[in-house]
Write a protein that holds these residues in place. Sequence first.
Motif, PDB file in Angstrom:
ATOM      1  N   ASN A   1       0.842  -1.186   0.000  1.00  0.00           N
ATOM      2  CA  ASN A   1       0.000   0.000   0.000  1.00  0.00           C
ATOM      3  C   ASN A   1       0.887   1.248   0.000  1.00  0.00           C
ATOM      4  O   ASN A   1       0.971   1.972   0.991  1.00  0.00           O
ATOM      5  N   LEU A   2       1.566   1.491  -1.119  1.00  0.00           N
ATOM      6  CA  LEU A   2       2.490   2.631  -1.164  1.00  0.00           C
ATOM      7  C   LEU A   2       1.725   3.952  -1.138  1.00  0.00           C
ATOM      8  O   LEU A   2       0.722   4.102  -1.836  1.00  0.00           O
ATOM      9  N   GLN A   3       2.244   4.881  -0.336  1.00  0.00           N
ATOM     10  CA  GLN A   3       1.661   6.219  -0.233  1.00  0.00           C
ATOM     11  C   GLN A   3       2.741   7.253  -0.489  1.00  0.00           C
ATOM     12  O   GLN A   3       3.908   6.992  -0.204  1.00  0.00           O
ATOM     13  N   PRO A   4       2.378   8.436  -1.014  1.00  0.00           N
ATOM     14  CA  PRO A   4       3.401   9.455  -1.238  1.00  0.00           C
ATOM     15  C   PRO A   4       4.198   9.742   0.031  1.00  0.00           C
ATOM     16  O   PRO A   4       3.617   9.837   1.124  1.00  0.00           O
TER      17      PRO A   4
ATOM     18  N   ALA B   1       5.925   2.525   2.110  1.00  0.00           N
ATOM     19  CA  ALA B   1       4.978   1.579   2.693  1.00  0.00           C
ATOM     20  C   ALA B   1       5.195   1.620   4.193  1.00  0.00           C
ATOM     21  O   ALA B   1       6.332   1.808   4.654  1.00  0.00           O
ATOM     22  N   LYS B   2       4.115   1.458   4.966  1.00  0.00           N
ATOM     23  CA  LYS B   2       4.221   1.506   6.419  1.00  0.00           C
ATOM     24  C   LYS B   2       3.585   0.273   7.047  1.00  0.00           C
ATOM     25  O   LYS B   2       2.647  -0.302   6.477  1.00  0.00           O
ATOM     26  N   ASP B   3       4.064  -0.096   8.224  1.00  0.00           N
ATOM     27  CA  ASP B   3       3.458  -1.216   8.945  1.00  0.00           C
ATOM     28  C   ASP B   3       2.325  -0.712   9.849  1.00  0.00           C
ATOM     29  O   ASP B   3       1.992   0.471   9.825  1.00  0.00           O
ATOM     30  N   GLU B   4       1.768  -1.618  10.648  1.00  0.00           N
ATOM     31  CA  GLU B   4       0.592  -1.276  11.461  1.00  0.00           C
ATOM     32  C   GLU B   4       0.910  -0.230  12.527  1.00  0.00           C
ATOM     33  O   GLU B   4       0.034   0.477  13.000  1.00  0.00           O
ATOM     34  N   ASN B   5       2.221  -0.095  12.862  1.00  0.00           N
ATOM     35  CA  ASN B   5       2.631   0.940  13.818  1.00  0.00           C
ATOM     36  C   ASN B   5       3.043   2.240  13.130  1.00  0.00           C
ATOM     37  O   ASN B   5       3.633   3.115  13.760  1.00  0.00           O
ATOM     38  N   ASP B   6       2.764   2.308  11.820  1.00  0.00           N
ATOM     39  CA  ASP B   6       3.087   3.509  11.057  1.00  0.00           C
ATOM     40  C   ASP B   6       4.591   3.724  10.854  1.00  0.00           C
ATOM     41  O   ASP B   6       5.038   4.840  10.593  1.00  0.00           O
ATOM     42  N   ASN B   7       5.369   2.656  10.994  1.00  0.00           N
ATOM     43  CA  ASN B   7       6.794   2.762  10.687  1.00  0.00           C
ATOM     44  C   ASN B   7       7.036   2.462   9.215  1.00  0.00           C
ATOM     45  O   ASN B   7       6.416   1.553   8.648  1.00  0.00           O
ATOM     46  N   VAL B   8       7.940   3.218   8.615  1.00  0.00           N
ATOM     47  CA  VAL B   8       8.267   3.018   7.202  1.00  0.00           C
ATOM     48  C   VAL B   8       8.977   1.672   7.044  1.00  0.00           C
ATOM     49  O   VAL B   8       9.981   1.404   7.709  1.00  0.00           O
ATOM     50  N   THR B   9       8.452   0.833   6.146  1.00  0.00           N
ATOM     51  CA  THR B   9       9.084  -0.467   5.888  1.00  0.00           C
ATOM     52  C   THR B   9       9.789  -0.500   4.540  1.00  0.00           C
ATOM     53  O   THR B   9      10.760  -1.226   4.367  1.00  0.00           O
ATOM     54  N   ASP B  10       9.258   0.256   3.566  1.00  0.00           N
ATOM     55  CA  ASP B  10       9.808   0.256   2.211  1.00  0.00           C
ATOM     56  C   ASP B  10       9.761   1.674   1.661  1.00  0.00           C
ATOM     57  O   ASP B  10       8.888   2.463   2.019  1.00  0.00           O
TER      58      ASP B  10
END
Length: 385
Positions: free
Chosen positions: A221-224, A271-280
């Motif tokens: 779910n990539l976001q700007p 992309a972010k995980d459920e804790n709103d940390n950037v993963t990608d």
Amino acid sequence: AHKFWNTQPVPQNESDVQEDGVIEHKEVSDIKQEPYKLPSDFEWYLVDINNEKDRTDVYTLLSQNYVEDSDAVFRFDYSPEFLQWALQPPGWKQDWHLGVRVASNKKIVAFISGIPANLSVHESKLHLVEINFLCVHKKLRSKRLAPVLIKEITRRVNLTGIFQAVYTAGVNLPTPISICRYFHRPLNPKKLCEVGFSQLPHNTTMASHIKKYKLDVSFLNLQPMQEGDVSQVTALLNEFLSQFEFHQVFSEEEVRHMMLPIKDVVFSYVAKDENDNVTDFTAFYSLPSSIARNPKHTHIHAAYLFYYAPKGLGKDQTRSRHLMNDTLILAKQANFDVVNCLGLSHNQQFLDELKFGKGDGYLHYYLYNYRCKTIQPEQMGLVML
Ligand code: NHW
Ligand code: EN5
């Protein structure tokens, strides 16, 4: 054979690069204070890239005279806004936005630029300049103006205590540290065929050619990317890049400037995980090419893959493919005709699977005043604009 390059502190052949290290040791006090002399009729001109007139003038020079493909059909058409962005990373200097004007009519007929950067080369850190946008007007070619531009920017950079540079070129000069092939992923295959950028393979119909390049579903779910992501992207990107023998080291300020989205210039996503940390993280920049004499199309809209960093640092090939698959989808949504990239870094992990094809161009990487053992493309982490 190389009347100019033979006189410069660059390795003259492959046998000259057994060991990494500085070639020529100089000090600021050794550097002359006066500019190099241009042929009469010409004058040095410091470009103010924030001034609309200057920006337009440099844009016009480049759009009419900069890099072309081997058949001189396609020519890079960096936009004025792109140049304004590319030439002003943290630590930029107007002194390194060097133009040449015709004295009589003040027309800009040549240009070269430098921006500061920190590189990691094998085990060493280099604070150097990246040289780009060297251009001499077509009518002034082969008059040995380029060596004067190169010597003058070298002098201006040396006066600030910097004695190394990195640059890339399509041409072969003394002596590449790495040679990376271009790859192309059609998004609008019909148009690419119409303009001669690619050819319809034999025994293929246009319908099946178009179908081949249809994109599948997205995975992440990539976001700007946003301002609030800068610090996490900096950490993620630097960690990813540190896997390569040759890479840039980014400060948060540099990531803020180079990686946050700018309309029609640079596109970046997280992309972010459920804790709103950037993963990608993934980014591409817009670099159209103008097309010579085509009745139907004036430009190819190309997205160039810039930097990216997949979760798990690319150790999981599937993740890299998913990230790039989604990058292609975003480029398609933004109306690009093709995604271009180089065969460097971890790119082999996804090139075949995502239907990138080999280009006819190669990019040569060079260092000025620094010897460096050959870098294999898979060990190259630097992407220039
Ligand atoms: S590569 C893109 C370069 N630009 C273009 O290709 C645009 C179209 N072409 C032109 O505008 C990205 C002209 O053909 C240019 C040459 C200006 C290229 N790099 O003036 P002369 C960059 O911007 C050598 C370096 O008569 P010309 C990177 C050539 O080998 N050298 O030629 C730029 C010959 O030397 P030689 C190049 O066609 C990096 C001499 O120039 C070159 O009218 C710059 C002939 O000069 C190239 N791309 O103009 C180096 N192309 O020894 C930075 C040709 O063989 C070094 N040449 O006789 C570091 C400086 C900073 C150090 C700081 C410590
Ligand atoms: C400094 N930052 O030659 C950069 N581009 O392959 C300066 N080829 O677009 C140095 N010639 O292969 C830049 N289509 C050096 C590059 C200069 C520009 C250049 C090449 C890179 C390029 C295209 C068009 C070729 C036209 C004939 C190309 C093939 C695409 C095809 C798509 C379908 C699958 C197979 C490949």
